[in-house]
Design a protein around this motif. Structure first.
Motif, PDB file in Angstrom:
ATOM      1  N   LYS A  79      26.052 -14.793 -39.771  1.00 24.36           N
ATOM      2  CA  LYS A  79      27.353 -15.431 -39.579  1.00 24.36           C
ATOM      3  C   LYS A  79      28.097 -14.815 -38.396  1.00 24.36           C
ATOM      4  N   LEU A  80      28.064 -13.474 -38.298  1.00 28.38           N
ATOM      5  CA  LEU A  80      28.717 -12.797 -37.175  1.00 28.38           C
ATOM      6  C   LEU A  80      28.086 -13.212 -35.847  1.00 28.38           C
ATOM      7  N   SER A  81      26.760 -13.273 -35.836  1.00 33.27           N
ATOM      8  CA  SER A  81      26.046 -13.652 -34.621  1.00 33.27           C
ATOM      9  C   SER A  81      26.401 -15.076 -34.195  1.00 33.27           C
ATOM     10  N   GLU A  82      26.487 -15.986 -35.160  1.00 32.83           N
ATOM     11  CA  GLU A  82      26.828 -17.378 -34.851  1.00 32.83           C
ATOM     12  C   GLU A  82      28.272 -17.507 -34.365  1.00 32.83           C
ATOM     13  N   ALA A  83      29.182 -16.729 -34.987  1.00 35.00           N
ATOM     14  CA  ALA A  83      30.594 -16.779 -34.562  1.00 35.00           C
ATOM     15  C   ALA A  83      30.746 -16.287 -33.126  1.00 35.00           C
ATOM     16  N   GLN A  84      30.007 -15.236 -32.789  1.00 35.39           N
ATOM     17  CA  GLN A  84      30.073 -14.721 -31.430  1.00 35.39           C
ATOM     18  C   GLN A  84      29.470 -15.722 -30.441  1.00 35.39           C
ATOM     19  N   LYS A  85      28.375 -16.356 -30.830  1.00 36.87           N
ATOM     20  CA  LYS A  85      27.747 -17.349 -29.962  1.00 36.87           C
ATOM     21  C   LYS A  85      28.693 -18.515 -29.695  1.00 36.87           C
ATOM     22  N   LEU A  86      29.391 -18.968 -30.740  1.00 35.37           N
ATOM     23  CA  LEU A  86      30.341 -20.065 -30.600  1.00 35.37           C
ATOM     24  C   LEU A  86      31.474 -19.711 -29.632  1.00 35.37           C
ATOM     25  N   GLU A  87      31.984 -18.498 -29.743  1.00 35.05           N
ATOM     26  CA  GLU A  87      33.090 -18.084 -28.876  1.00 35.05           C
ATOM     27  C   GLU A  87      32.618 -17.914 -27.430  1.00 35.05           C
ATOM     28  N   LEU A 127      43.542 -11.233 -30.972  1.00 38.29           N
ATOM     29  CA  LEU A 127      43.148 -12.163 -32.027  1.00 38.29           C
ATOM     30  C   LEU A 127      41.672 -11.978 -32.352  1.00 38.29           C
ATOM     31  N   CYS A 128      41.344 -11.995 -33.642  1.00 43.27           N
ATOM     32  CA  CYS A 128      39.943 -11.929 -34.060  1.00 43.27           C
ATOM     33  C   CYS A 128      39.302 -13.303 -33.886  1.00 43.27           C
ATOM     34  N   LEU A 129      37.982 -13.375 -33.938  1.00 43.60           N
ATOM     35  CA  LEU A 129      37.276 -14.637 -33.716  1.00 43.60           C
ATOM     36  C   LEU A 129      37.591 -15.663 -34.803  1.00 43.60           C
ATOM     37  N   ASP A 130      37.707 -15.231 -36.050  1.00 43.36           N
ATOM     38  CA  ASP A 130      38.017 -16.163 -37.135  1.00 43.36           C
ATOM     39  C   ASP A 130      39.330 -16.882 -36.877  1.00 43.36           C
ATOM     40  N   CYS A 131      40.344 -16.129 -36.445  1.00 43.25           N
ATOM     41  CA  CYS A 131      41.650 -16.733 -36.201  1.00 43.25           C
ATOM     42  C   CYS A 131      41.616 -17.631 -34.959  1.00 43.25           C
ATOM     43  N   ARG A 139      34.996  -7.259 -25.640  1.00 44.80           N
ATOM     44  CA  ARG A 139      34.038  -6.739 -26.611  1.00 44.80           C
ATOM     45  C   ARG A 139      34.158  -5.226 -26.699  1.00 44.80           C
ATOM     46  N   ILE A 140      33.744  -4.707 -27.849  1.00 42.86           N
ATOM     47  CA  ILE A 140      33.776  -3.266 -28.090  1.00 42.86           C
ATOM     48  C   ILE A 140      32.365  -2.697 -28.108  1.00 42.86           C
ATOM     49  N   LEU A 141      31.435  -3.438 -28.738  1.00 45.88           N
ATOM     50  CA  LEU A 141      30.060  -2.988 -28.881  1.00 45.88           C
ATOM     51  C   LEU A 141      29.197  -3.532 -27.738  1.00 45.88           C
ATOM     52  N   PRO A 142      27.997  -2.977 -27.552  1.00 46.65           N
ATOM     53  CA  PRO A 142      27.058  -3.555 -26.585  1.00 46.65           C
ATOM     54  C   PRO A 142      26.838  -5.037 -26.873  1.00 46.65           C
ATOM     55  N   SER A 143      26.624  -5.827 -25.848  1.00 44.28           N
ATOM     56  CA  SER A 143      26.669  -7.287 -25.972  1.00 44.28           C
ATOM     57  C   SER A 143      25.630  -7.863 -26.938  1.00 44.28           C
ATOM     58  N   THR A 144      24.488  -7.209 -27.095  1.00 36.97           N
ATOM     59  CA  THR A 144      23.440  -7.763 -27.963  1.00 36.97           C
ATOM     60  C   THR A 144      23.273  -7.001 -29.270  1.00 36.97           C
ATOM     61  N   LEU A 145      24.210  -6.110 -29.581  1.00 33.01           N
ATOM     62  CA  LEU A 145      24.011  -5.238 -30.746  1.00 33.01           C
ATOM     63  C   LEU A 145      23.899  -6.017 -32.048  1.00 33.01           C
ATOM     64  N   ILE A 146      24.773  -6.994 -32.286  1.00 29.17           N
ATOM     65  CA  ILE A 146      24.766  -7.734 -33.553  1.00 29.17           C
ATOM     66  C   ILE A 146      23.465  -8.521 -33.700  1.00 29.17           C
ATOM     67  N   SER A 147      23.053  -9.224 -32.647  1.00 25.99           N
ATOM     68  CA  SER A 147      21.809 -10.004 -32.727  1.00 25.99           C
ATOM     69  C   SER A 147      20.594  -9.085 -32.882  1.00 25.99           C
ATOM     70  N   ASP A 148      20.629  -7.910 -32.234  1.00 30.56           N
ATOM     71  CA  ASP A 148      19.531  -6.951 -32.381  1.00 30.56           C
ATOM     72  C   ASP A 148      19.447  -6.423 -33.808  1.00 30.56           C
ATOM     73  N   LEU A 149      20.604  -6.143 -34.415  1.00 28.74           N
ATOM     74  CA  LEU A 149      20.636  -5.660 -35.801  1.00 28.74           C
ATOM     75  C   LEU A 149      20.022  -6.678 -36.742  1.00 28.74           C
ATOM     76  N   LYS A 150      20.383  -7.954 -36.535  1.00 32.01           N
ATOM     77  CA  LYS A 150      19.841  -8.993 -37.400  1.00 32.01           C
ATOM     78  C   LYS A 150      18.326  -9.086 -37.256  1.00 32.01           C
ATOM     79  N   GLN A 151      17.838  -8.984 -36.034  1.00 33.42           N
ATOM     80  CA  GLN A 151      16.393  -9.055 -35.812  1.00 33.42           C
ATOM     81  C   GLN A 151      15.670  -7.887 -36.483  1.00 33.42           C
ATOM     82  N   LYS A 152      16.245  -6.687 -36.382  1.00 36.93           N
ATOM     83  CA  LYS A 152      15.636  -5.517 -37.018  1.00 36.93           C
ATOM     84  C   LYS A 152      15.635  -5.657 -38.539  1.00 36.93           C
TER      85      LYS A 152
END
Length: 536
Positions: A112-120, A172-176, A200-213
């Motif tokens: 869900k986080l990965s998709e929200a970031q992709k949408l934004e 503003l957060c992405l949800d809002c 952004r605060i984290l490295p750009s691919t961190l969330i998608s990398d976490l999901k893959q791992k």
């Protein structure tokens, strides 16, 4: 227990010290000796004042407060590591099972986080008129300061939007961001004539990398955790704190977002005092008892403003009740403090039920414990202490309440102390007058022109309210905290009700409502909860 101190113990104490461990005063004639350690002594004055339930015989106690780990002297309250705060020792097999279970349940959220970031990022690509892969975001560092959404208050941990004005900290957060676009909400934002840039605060691919791992790791995990609803409990799940083997049953309710009440949690602790006098001494961080002239700041719920009050007056009002000015109403005060001395913190941790989830230090299923030690936590995880006055019925205005809001994280709340307050005849009369005034106002607001009918209805309502007061006054049980918790799936209906009836809330007559929950300005009285039930 002996009838008098053994000569060895007494002589050893007399030679080394003749001071009370609690007050550090020399009181040879009134010292109480400990049979357990043969070294700690307490004067009879301190025993009576701070440990009234401790039994003694002929100036001897079997086990002193220090040996029992319940000493609340100023020195002991600041000591660390006196207690073992974790009550679960896990085997390697149990640890592996818990970690696989947690990762499996986290994967949908990572998705869900990965998709929200992709949408934004797709929205930003249109703003920048570039391809998705060419979108540029601004890297920020939040190692020193936590970032929160200015709209919903949620903690921001990565991708978000922020004002580019260097003197403005609007974020503003992405949800809002996505909610505002979907619902067409007109928020005036920060008022700056600038766009909100994507940061952004984290490295750009961190969330998608976490999901893959996580996906790769779970390939070998045969048993997929199932979110099933408990069929054993006819109502609210309320286990005893000492129940073992209840973790799976707990999870059946926890995973469905249900509130859970756990009974007798303080039985898991040594029994350190949570009396207001002890807590205030903790708060003031002084070596001696707070003097009657020491002032603290508390919230007056009637005016919703901060007031100064002497420490002793606050504790007296907590136990005996306190008049609230010219109206003669019971005064409702709240006191919150963030800092808890080490000894009370350890006592609190010992009381935590289901420590696999709730222990902030060792909970293997507590996600907060998995964050790097040197990282800034996305939430202030506490603990913190609340001391509040209360009465067992609603005034309609000025009650000691927390307004309707979203909880940004799961929380454990433990009631450590209560006191029963009996109202005076004058206070009950003042409550009746206030109820009468409110009821008349509400009836006339409903365009009723029948004055006699209104008067009769008002008196009937006031009589019912006074009956509830009488029942509460004569009830044997002490007070506590009353919680109204709404199911997450009912939030849209709740918001619809609040927007429809926002002008009927006495404490928000002059308030502009942007969002009925995020604003944290509403409290649903019994009357409104009945209407909510009827309409939805």
């Amino acid at each position: 227990m002996t009838s008098e101190p053994s000569s060895t113990a007494a002589q050893k104490v007399e030679k080394t010290m003749a001071l009370c461990h609690q007050c550090l005063k020399e009181r040879k004639k009134t010292l109480i000796y400990c049979n357990e350690c043969e070294k700690s002594t307490y004067c009879s004055v301190c025993i009576r004042k701070w440990y009234p339930n401790l039994s003694k015989k002929d100036n001897v106690i079997e086990k002193c407060p220090s040996c029992s780990k319940i000493c609340n002297c100023s020195i002991c309250l600041k000591k660390k590591g006196l207690l073992e705060t974790s009550n679960r020792n896990l085997t390697s097999s149990e640890r592996r099972h818990h970690l696989q279970y947690m990762i499996a349940l986290m994967i949908p959220f990572l998705k869900k986080l990965s998709e929200a970031q992709k949408l934004e990022l797709e929205v930003e690509a249109k703003i920048q008129s570039v391809l998705y892969s060419e979108v540029k975001t601004v890297k920020v560092n939040n190692s020193d300061e936590r970032i929160n959404c200015n709209y919903c208050g949620a903690s921001i941990f990565d991708l978000h939007r922020a004002c580019t004005n260097p003197e403005c900290d609007y974020e503003l957060c992405l949800d809002c961001c996505q909610e505002i676009r979907q619902n067409g909400l007109e928020l005036h934002g920060c008022g700056c004539d600038t766009l909100l840039e994507l940061r952004r605060i984290l490295p750009s691919t961190l969330i998608s990398d976490l999901k893959q791992k996580a996906d790769t790791l779970m390939v070998s995990y045969k048993k997929s955790p199932k979110v099933s609803k408990c069929r054993r409990c006819p109502g609210l799940y309320s286990p005893e704190s000492v129940d073992e083997g209840e973790l799976q049953h707990f999870q059946e309710h926890w995973e469905n977002g249900e509130p859970i009440t756990v009974r007798n949690t303080l039985q898991n602790t040594p029994g350190l005092s949570w009396e207001p006098e002890v807590m205030l001494r903790d708060l003031l961080k002084v070596k001696k008892n707070p003097s009657t002239d020491t002032c603290i700041k508390a919230m007056d719920c009637l005016n919703e403003c901060e007031v100064e009050i002497k420490a002793r007056e606050f504790t007296d009002g907590y136990k005996k009740g306190r008049m609230g000015g010219e109206e003669g109403l019971p005064q409702m005060l709240k006191l919150k403090f963030e800092d808890v001395l080490p000894r009370h913190l350890d006592e609190f941790l010992c009381a935590l039920p289901f420590q696999e989830y709730s222990n902030p230090r060792t909970g293997i299923l507590n996600i907060a414990t998995k964050l790097p030690e040197d990282s800034l936590k996305p939430l202030d995880l506490g603990p913190r202490t609340y001391n509040a006055y209360g009465i067992p019925y609603e005034l309609g205005i000025g009650n000691s309440v927390t307004k309707l809001h979203y909880s940004v994280a799961d929380a454990v709340n433990i009631v450590t102390h209560t006191a029963k307050v009996t109202l005076t005849e004058e206070q009950i009369s003042a409550v009746a007058d206030l109820k009468r005034e409110h009821k008349k106002h509400d009836k006339h607001e409903n365009n009723s022109n029948q004055d006699e009918e209104v008067e009769a209805d008002v008196e009937a309502d006031v009589a019912e309210a006074l009956l509830s007061v009488e029942i509460a006054q004569n009830h044997e049980e002490k007070g506590g905290a009353l919680w109204d918790i709404f199911r997450r799936e009912d939030v849209p209906k709740l918001e619809e009700y609040m927007r429809k009836h926002c002008k009927e809330f006495r404490h928000t007559y002059d308030c502009k409502v942007n969002h009925p929950i995020h604003d944290q300005t509403f409290y649903l009285s019994t009357e409104h909860k009945i209407k909510l039930k009827a309409e939805f």
